[in-house]
Write an enzyme that holds these catalytic residues in place. Structure first.
Site, PDB file in Angstrom:
ATOM      1  N   VAL A   1       0.752  -1.054  -0.273  1.00  0.00           N
ATOM      2  CA  VAL A   1       0.033   0.033  -0.734  1.00  0.00           C
ATOM      3  C   VAL A   1       0.926   1.529   0.124  1.00  0.00           C
ATOM      4  CG1 VAL A   1      -1.895   1.341   1.451  1.00  0.00           C
ATOM      5  CG2 VAL A   1      -1.973  -1.255   1.215  1.00  0.00           C
TER       6      VAL A   1
ATOM      7  N   GLU B   1      -2.715  -8.422  -2.860  1.00  0.00           N
ATOM      8  CA  GLU B   1      -3.875  -8.079  -1.175  1.00  0.00           C
ATOM      9  C   GLU B   1      -4.522  -6.666  -1.499  1.00  0.00           C
ATOM     10  OE1 GLU B   1      -1.330  -8.441   2.387  1.00  0.00           O
ATOM     11  OE2 GLU B   1      -1.384  -5.903   2.978  1.00  0.00           O
TER      12      GLU B   1
ATOM     13  N   ILE C   1       9.083   1.054   6.961  1.00  0.00           N
ATOM     14  CA  ILE C   1      10.010   2.577   7.553  1.00  0.00           C
ATOM     15  C   ILE C   1      11.462   1.901   7.715  1.00  0.00           C
ATOM     16  CG2 ILE C   1      10.274   3.415   9.979  1.00  0.00           C
ATOM     17  CD1 ILE C   1       7.330   2.078  10.519  1.00  0.00           C
TER      18      ILE C   1
ATOM     19  N   GLY D   1       0.378  -7.968   4.886  1.00  0.00           N
ATOM     20  CA  GLY D   1       0.187  -8.693   4.252  1.00  0.00           C
ATOM     21  C   GLY D   1       2.329  -9.492   4.137  1.00  0.00           C
TER      22      GLY D   1
END
Lengths: 504, 504
Positions: free
Chosen positions: A271, A295, A365, A389
């Protein structure tokens, strides 16, 4: 479009009620399995009604909380509303809501951060406790009582199967033409009764288009007419475009070397803006006949399908910006032939990710110089969203990319650090790191070899000499497999906590 | 038993030669794929001859090294001999040799520590470079040129398929009656051509008993008559017995709760005395009809089979003490019906580990209070052995146990620490921690909940108050999802490096 058009199972008509009445059926202190994955297909009215009930009960001196299990992240109407009233005892397996995050990081809410492929089976195994009630958004109910799924499948099959009681939220805003876009596999089982999952192509149908539910368990049917949270994507910026460029160059190189087929292998994309930029880069790239096995299907992948570059995509949820959603609705017959939404235990299944040979691209991150990756924690302690995921794909993929801009917070934070403050993906699962600075191919390297490549290729020039200095001194300090100076290894994070910057 | 009895493929007779002549065929600087898994089935004569050649060449001013890929650990004749002469450039994917370890930790050798289930496919994908030569121990060669595998299968199938040249070491010490104990699966492929692996029971045959090799690639056949390194097991001590007791109590509890079948699920057991003690505990335990699905079959599992408690075991290698080996040889017809040795990509395959629902039990070096596990590094920098198959099993298992005594080095080191100095198994993959102090069931818990359970149940009483103090103070320090004080998180390891003890 009336509710009666969508609820075609006659027995359920008497169970149609308000969200308030349905929320009253949720047991105080219970475990509630809700639909929802990446801001798609989550119940909207019932969680807000439940939040109001929790608030009223607390005001009346009868405080209670519930534990909330979902597919993945939801939206302000669910996570936000329930967290706001301190209504969540335990949240799993993923969230991305600012209120929820604040409650987790101030110690007011428990959060169990799980691999998304583990959730359904751990519920089945009984490891998470009893599931009291399922609250599931659907787009409609067939005359025989089967359910037409909505914009996300997530763990809905499992929640419907396991819950003592079921509450359905029928969302008349979801277009009926999504009927036929789902593939619900009912062949899973609990060991020792498991069989191979019969899928060898990413767009292969292995199940049925509808969810089953025992009608006797359905205690309420509630109407909603409200869209999903729309995801806003920033237009790809220079940094994202550079990252995308490095990845596409690398994929071309791998094709030339004979290590990837010309049409690549099925793509998984995490994402966020960077992931979206990579997909946007493929729009003008040299690859054809692409497939997706991911996903969540977001704008970038939808555009690839629209352009014809991608022939099909498999996901568990579809989560779009408002502009992309309008296109999806306008061309839904076209997309229905090319998109399959599956349960997340299938979309993220280790067996399938490995068999299909996924090219996995996930955000992070921070990474350390030895190739360990932190996907979840800020400064070692505070939860951002969760692992989602990323581990399902990274561990089992053909190629595993982790991407991030080299710096964050306007350059105050280096995303390449001496030692990760938390590890979600170990050195054993990370093959390729990419920042706007460049790409580090870590395959087959030892930790010391990796460190030099990561410093040279991925670190921001402002932090590169500092990392090199750490690495050089660590190599004179002690054990030489993964050289570290333990008293300094986390000092960049300490400095950042103290001063707001990792810069000395 | 003569060599001619074992080499029944006539064309190979002319290629029988000394180990020295065979070692001369290994290209300087090349990648060499050797057999060997947990001190079993490794070539014995050729690596020692290669070491002598490397030493002689160096003395003559022509130094060279090779990169050595194996199944897993080998023995002094291979890793020890080659490391001793500084003959190894890159070692993968696992080792446990003291000389090798010293060279790695003094920066004289590179080591790439990989999941054992990843090795064969990464070689196939071309990620590890070209494989110049395979050196594989077999117990014999059939008249049609197929090979009868020895005591370990490991990556032999892959090395034989991929290598430009093949050297066979025929070990006449391995009993011929092992013929028929192997199951070599030839159905693997590279994506996008992969199919489901057709196995649904741990003892199911899915392949053939022999290894294939292109006879044209075989450049040398060498005779050996020497046993495998024998593993010495300590008799289970009080600590191991307590750990075993906790696990068996827990398994009984899970059966009573309906979360495990009465005959349990297939058992995987890591290497070492504690693992062996757990299996010994099952000998007198209440479970019948057990099965094993593991990577290495050691004394404990052999005894379970002998006793009838275990009906069958699947592994990739058999590694026994001399006493157990004598029993194995004496009763080999009995054991051949109950043991299958497979390639390690099958014994450790994520697809199969998840499908079969393995109960995984692996040793660790340390765990932190939040349930992250370090399996490989001493004090963050020095390699012990490697991750081996622990990640293959832990991530995909039905139940994942990690075990260790609560203290090491006579009590100077706590195996439960504030923060792991290296992470191999993340909080997402660790379900149950066990020390002699007790068992911490972490399923479904948040990090803060896990911390309290681990401190209460697993920590040694001498370190428990110190861990509690750290946890209490960390909860007042900052982010509350995984509370840490970064300046102290690794201080126990720093103290140990400085003083030899974690005690304040």
């Amino acid at each position: 479009m009336t509710l009666a058009d969508r609820v075609r199972y006659a027995d359920f008509h008497s169970r149609i009620m308000s969200a308030e009445d349905a929320a009253a059926l949720i047991p105080a202190g219970g475990n509630v399995g809700m639909s929802g994955f990446t801001g798609a297909g989550y119940p909207k009215a019932i969680p807000q009604a439940l939040a109001r009930r929790i608030e009223a009960e607390r005001a009346a001196g009868r405080p209670f909380r519930v534990s909330v299990w979902t597919g993945a992240s939801t939206a302000p109407e669910l996570d936000g509303a329930l967290a706001q009233v301190d209504g969540i005892e335990m949240r799993l397996p993923f969230q991305s809501d600012p209120v929820c995050r604040d409650k987790i990081n101030t110690g007011q809410m428990h959060f169990s951060d799980m691999h998304l492929s583990h959730v359904a089976q751990h519920a089945w195994f009984g490891f998470l406790g009893r599931l009291d009630v399922a609250v599931v958004e659907v787009l409609g109910i067939l005359p025989d009582g089967r359910l037409i799924p909505s914009t996300a499948v997530g763990n809905n099959k499992t929640w419907l199967d396991l819950a003592d009681k079921v509450i359905l939220e029928v969302n008349t805003q979801v277009p009926e033409q999504m009927d036929g876009m789902h593939d619900i596999y009912y062949g899973t089982a609990v060991p020792p009764h498991r069989k191979p999952i019969p899928m060898t192509q990413p767009h292969e149908r292995i199940g049925e288009p509808y969810l089953r539910v025992d009608p006797a368990k359905v205690v309420a049917v509630v109407a909603t007419h409200q869209g999903d949270r729309n995801t806003r994507f920033a237009a790809p910026d220079a940094v994202s475009n550079q990252i995308a460029g490095h990845i596409i160059d690398f994929l071309q190189h791998e094709v030339r070397q004979g290590r990837l087929p010309r049409d690549l292998l099925p793509l998984q994309s995490g994402v966020g803006n960077v992931a979206n930029a990579v997909l946007a880069g493929l729009l003008t790239g040299p690859f054809e006949n692409l497939t997706g096995f991911t996903e969540v299907l977001q704008d970038g992948m939808l555009e690839l399908i629209k352009s014809g570059k991608m022939v099909s995509a498999s996901a568990t949820a579809i989560s779009l910006s408002s502009a992309a959603l309008a296109d999806f609705h306008a061309n839904i017959d076209f997309y229905r032939e090319r998109i399959l939404l599956r349960p997340q235990e299938i979309s993220n299944h280790p067996e399938l990710v490995r068999r299909l040979g996924i090219i996995a691209m996930n955000a992070m991150i921070e990474a350390d110089i030895y190739g360990n990756v932190n996907s979840t924690h800020l400064m070692g302690s505070s939860m951002m969203n969760g692992i989602g995921g990323s581990g399902d794909f990274a561990r089992n993929s053909y190629l595993s990319f982790f991407v991030t801009p080299s710096v964050a917070k306007g350059g105050a934070i280096s995303c390449i650090v001496p030692m990760c403050s938390h590890v979600d993906h170990t050195e054993h699962d990370v093959q390729i790191l990419v920042t706007e600075q460049g790409l580090a191919d870590l395959r087959g390297l030892s930790p010391r070899q990796r460190a030099q490549v990561i410093i040279d290729r991925c670190a921001h020039p402002d932090f590169r000499p500092l990392l090199q200095d750490y690495f050089d001194r660590a190599q004179r300090a002690g054990g030489q497999h993964t050289p570290h100076i333990l008293g300094e290894a986390l000092s960049w994070h300490q400095r950042c906590l103290a001063t707001g910057s990792m810069r000395p």
